[in-house]
Structures are given as structure tokens and as C-alpha cells.
Design a protein around this motif. Structure first.
Motif, PDB file in Angstrom:
ATOM      1  N   VAL A  36       5.270   2.152   6.859  1.00  0.00           N
ATOM      2  CA  VAL A  36       5.169   0.992   5.978  1.00  0.00           C
ATOM      3  C   VAL A  36       6.563   0.538   5.555  1.00  0.00           C
ATOM      4  CG1 VAL A  36       4.340   0.164   3.728  1.00  0.00           C
ATOM      5  CG2 VAL A  36       2.844   1.556   5.174  1.00  0.00           C
ATOM      6  N   PHE A  37       7.432   1.487   5.248  1.00  0.00           N
ATOM      7  CA  PHE A  37       8.800   1.141   4.849  1.00  0.00           C
ATOM      8  C   PHE A  37       9.527   0.398   5.970  1.00  0.00           C
ATOM      9  CE2 PHE A  37      13.372   2.326   4.664  1.00  0.00           C
ATOM     10  CZ  PHE A  37      13.695   1.611   3.515  1.00  0.00           C
ATOM     11  N   LYS A  38       9.391   0.878   7.200  1.00  0.00           N
ATOM     12  CA  LYS A  38      10.051   0.214   8.325  1.00  0.00           C
ATOM     13  C   LYS A  38       9.490  -1.194   8.533  1.00  0.00           C
ATOM     14  CE  LYS A  38      11.441   4.336  10.918  1.00  0.00           C
ATOM     15  NZ  LYS A  38      11.250   5.135  12.155  1.00  0.00           N
ATOM     16  N   TYR A  39       8.181  -1.358   8.312  1.00  0.00           N
ATOM     17  CA  TYR A  39       7.578  -2.686   8.437  1.00  0.00           C
ATOM     18  C   TYR A  39       8.157  -3.626   7.376  1.00  0.00           C
ATOM     19  CZ  TYR A  39       4.086  -6.383   8.707  1.00  0.00           C
ATOM     20  OH  TYR A  39       3.465  -7.605   8.837  1.00  0.00           O
ATOM     21  N   ILE A  78       0.859  -1.177   0.000  1.00  0.00           N
ATOM     22  CA  ILE A  78       0.000   0.000   0.000  1.00  0.00           C
ATOM     23  C   ILE A  78       0.900   1.234   0.000  1.00  0.00           C
ATOM     24  CG2 ILE A  78      -0.192  -0.027   2.535  1.00  0.00           C
ATOM     25  CD1 ILE A  78      -3.042   1.106   2.154  1.00  0.00           C
ATOM     26  N   HIS A  79       0.539   2.231  -0.802  1.00  0.00           N
ATOM     27  CA  HIS A  79       1.414   3.394  -0.960  1.00  0.00           C
ATOM     28  C   HIS A  79       0.643   4.698  -0.781  1.00  0.00           C
ATOM     29  CE1 HIS A  79      -0.324   3.647  -4.969  1.00  0.00           C
ATOM     30  NE2 HIS A  79       0.150   2.450  -5.275  1.00  0.00           N
ATOM     31  N   GLN A  80       1.372   5.803  -0.961  1.00  0.00           N
ATOM     32  CA  GLN A  80       0.776   7.116  -0.714  1.00  0.00           C
ATOM     33  C   GLN A  80      -0.303   7.464  -1.746  1.00  0.00           C
ATOM     34  OE1 GLN A  80       1.380   7.779   2.182  1.00  0.00           O
ATOM     35  NE2 GLN A  80       3.153   9.092   2.525  1.00  0.00           N
ATOM     36  N   GLY A  81      -0.247   6.846  -2.925  1.00  0.00           N
ATOM     37  CA  GLY A  81      -1.327   7.041  -3.888  1.00  0.00           C
ATOM     38  C   GLY A  81      -2.638   6.493  -3.356  1.00  0.00           C
ATOM     39  N   SER A 127       2.532   0.142  -7.224  1.00  0.00           N
ATOM     40  CA  SER A 127       3.154  -0.839  -6.338  1.00  0.00           C
ATOM     41  C   SER A 127       4.257  -1.594  -7.069  1.00  0.00           C
ATOM     42  CB  SER A 127       2.096  -1.812  -5.815  1.00  0.00           C
ATOM     43  OG  SER A 127       1.156  -1.146  -4.990  1.00  0.00           O
ATOM     44  N   THR A 128       4.077  -1.806  -8.370  1.00  0.00           N
ATOM     45  CA  THR A 128       5.089  -2.509  -9.157  1.00  0.00           C
ATOM     46  C   THR A 128       6.423  -1.770  -9.122  1.00  0.00           C
ATOM     47  OG1 THR A 128       3.382  -3.393 -10.631  1.00  0.00           O
ATOM     48  CG2 THR A 128       5.657  -3.427 -11.431  1.00  0.00           C
ATOM     49  N   VAL A 142      -1.455   2.229   7.620  1.00  0.00           N
ATOM     50  CA  VAL A 142      -1.927   3.429   6.924  1.00  0.00           C
ATOM     51  C   VAL A 142      -3.258   3.903   7.518  1.00  0.00           C
ATOM     52  CG1 VAL A 142      -2.754   4.327   4.712  1.00  0.00           C
ATOM     53  CG2 VAL A 142      -0.687   2.915   4.805  1.00  0.00           C
ATOM     54  N   ALA A 143      -4.150   2.974   7.805  1.00  0.00           N
ATOM     55  CA  ALA A 143      -5.437   3.347   8.412  1.00  0.00           C
ATOM     56  C   ALA A 143      -5.220   4.055   9.747  1.00  0.00           C
ATOM     57  CB  ALA A 143      -6.304   2.100   8.598  1.00  0.00           C
ATOM     58  N   ASN A 144      -4.298   3.532  10.545  1.00  0.00           N
ATOM     59  CA  ASN A 144      -4.019   4.151  11.842  1.00  0.00           C
ATOM     60  C   ASN A 144      -3.409   5.541  11.692  1.00  0.00           C
ATOM     61  OD1 ASN A 144      -5.014   1.951  13.255  1.00  0.00           O
ATOM     62  ND2 ASN A 144      -3.029   0.936  13.383  1.00  0.00           N
ATOM     63  N   GLU A 145      -2.563   5.713  10.680  1.00  0.00           N
ATOM     64  CA  GLU A 145      -1.998   7.042  10.410  1.00  0.00           C
ATOM     65  C   GLU A 145      -3.112   8.048  10.125  1.00  0.00           C
ATOM     66  OE1 GLU A 145       0.704   6.835   7.162  1.00  0.00           O
ATOM     67  OE2 GLU A 145       2.261   5.759   8.261  1.00  0.00           O
TER      68      GLU A 145
END
Length: 230
Positions: A211-214, A21-24, A189-190, A77-80
Motif C-alpha cells: 500500500v505504501f509503494k502504491y 486502508i491500514h493494518q488495523g 487513517s488520519t 490488502v485483499a490480495n495479500e
């Protein structure tokens, strides 16, 4: 947030691979709430629904990362968003539940049927509604899907919407909305996976730090890809 509508309070349902999942994706969520406020639509909640075993069409690929990781990244992301914006954004594992119960690949029509919420709006990208023959027409029970749920379509650069088709959809269900003139983040995502596999850190504007750290912690895109099942 959204002004109270006494007639309807919509639940938005956003199906995504989330690999990662990304910022888009995050911008789509934020734009949904902004649009709802502009249109005086009352929102009950926003559901992120990562795919489990999707039925693939067009140029889509199967998820390459285990479902539990993709689900957890959605939760981050939802929590953010909850913390910063106080928007009611939640994550559902409904597609995993359906697969374990019926052992069938997921179809959006069936997933939406299984989500218990009145006045659902299915959140989709404009590329499904572009061109002379929109891809959405290939979906299972697409007419029934629109009739039962309604749509919130987010425009994307380079994907011109077939407005004649949109008008046809509105004849089926008046709750077909097109979100436009709001910020978009063009990333896939690709492309992110390609960077992560090469041990490159994507720009924060494309992938959230949490997300990156995860991803780093669990070595998700280190060398080989994982199965879609845990």
C-alpha cells in the motif's frame, strides 16, 4: 478455515473509508475469520466496501482521496490476505454503483440491501456501540438493518460496549456477535495521512509495504488531496 455449517454461510460486509486502508483494518479481517472459527460460523466470503459519497455522522470526515485509489488499495490488502491465509476476501464498488444510479449519498442500510448475498453480517467497530447513547442509534433504519443482516462488532481499547444495548439488538436478531480478546492495532487513517503528507514512511506494522509503494507511485498524499470522484 471455518467448519461447515449446513444452516447458514455468512457473508461479512466491512464498510470503510480506506484513506488509506491500514493494518488495523487488516487485523479486523483476520480477527473476523479467527472468531468465526472459534464460534463454528461458516463464512462464505468477506467483502471490503470502500465508501463513495457517504452520509457523514458524528466526527467522521469525507474521503479525501479519489475512489479509484482507495478501491485499489483495498484490492492490494485483499490480495495479500488471499495469498497468505487463503481467506475469501473481496472488494466491492457497490457504493459507486449506487451513486451513479441514484445520485444519492450512501447509507449503510441501502448498501447492504444492494449486496446480493444471504445471511449478511455487517462488520463494525465497538465505538458505535459505546456509552449511554450509542452512535449506532442515529443510523438510518438501524433496527431494520440489524433485523435483515446481523452484526459482527469488534472491540477496541477505550470503547466500552453498552451491553444492555447489545442485548436489545440480539432481541431483534440473534446473529449479533461481539469479537473480543483478539489482537488489535491502534492506528488511524488520519494519523497515517499526516505522516505521509510530511513524506514520512509509516511503520510496517501500521501500513503494508504494498500500500505504501502504491501511495508513493501515485503521489496520493504528496501536497494536495484529491477529489472523491475519479
Amino acid at each position: 478455515m471455518c467448519k461447515k455449517n449446513q444452516q447458514k454461510s455468512h457473508t461479512l460486509v466491512f464498510g470503510l473509508t480506506a484513506d488509506p486502508i491500514h493494518q488495523g483494518h487488516k487485523q479486523v479481517i483476520l480477527n473476523s475469520f479467527t472468531f468465526a472459527k472459534q464460534q463454528n460460523l461458516s463464512l462464505e466470503k468477506f467483502l471490503l466496501v470502500p465508501t463513495y459519497q457517504p452520509n457523514l455522522i458524528a466526527d467522521k470526515q469525507r474521503p479525501r482521496t479519489a475512489f479509484n485509489h482507495r478501491l485499489e488499495m483495498c484490492e492490494l490488502v485483499a490480495n495479500e490476505i488471499i495469498k497468505r491465509y487463503k481467506y475469501p476476501v473481496y472488494v466491492s464498488d457497490i457504493e459507486k454503483q449506487l451513486f451513479l444510479k441514484f445520485n444519492n449519498k450512501s447509507f449503510s442500510f441501502e448498501t447492504l440491501q444492494a449486496i446480493s448475498a444471504p445471511h449478511k453480517l455487517f462488520v463494525l467497530s465497538a465505538d458505535h456501540f459505546a456509552g449511554r447513547w450509542p452512535k449506532f442509534r442515529k443510523w438510518l433504519n438501524w433496527k431494520q438493518l440489524v433485523e435483515a443482516n446481523g452484526l459482527m462488532i469488534h472491540q477496541r481499547p477505550g470503547h466500552g460496549i453498552n451491553h444492555g444495548f447489545i442485548n436489545r439488538l440480539r432481541d431483534i436478531n440473534s446473529d449479533v456477535f461481539v469479537v473480543k480478546d483478539l489482537p488489535t492495532i491502534e492506528i488511524s487513517s488520519t494519523l497515517l495521512r499526516a505522516e505521509l503528507i510530511k513524506h514520512e514512511k509509516p511503520d510496517d506494522s501500521y501500513l503494508s509495504e504494498r500500500v505504501f509503494k502504491y501511495i508513493q507511485k501515485h503521489s496520493i498524499y504528496a501536497k494536495s488531496v484529491s477529489s472523491t470522484n475519479e
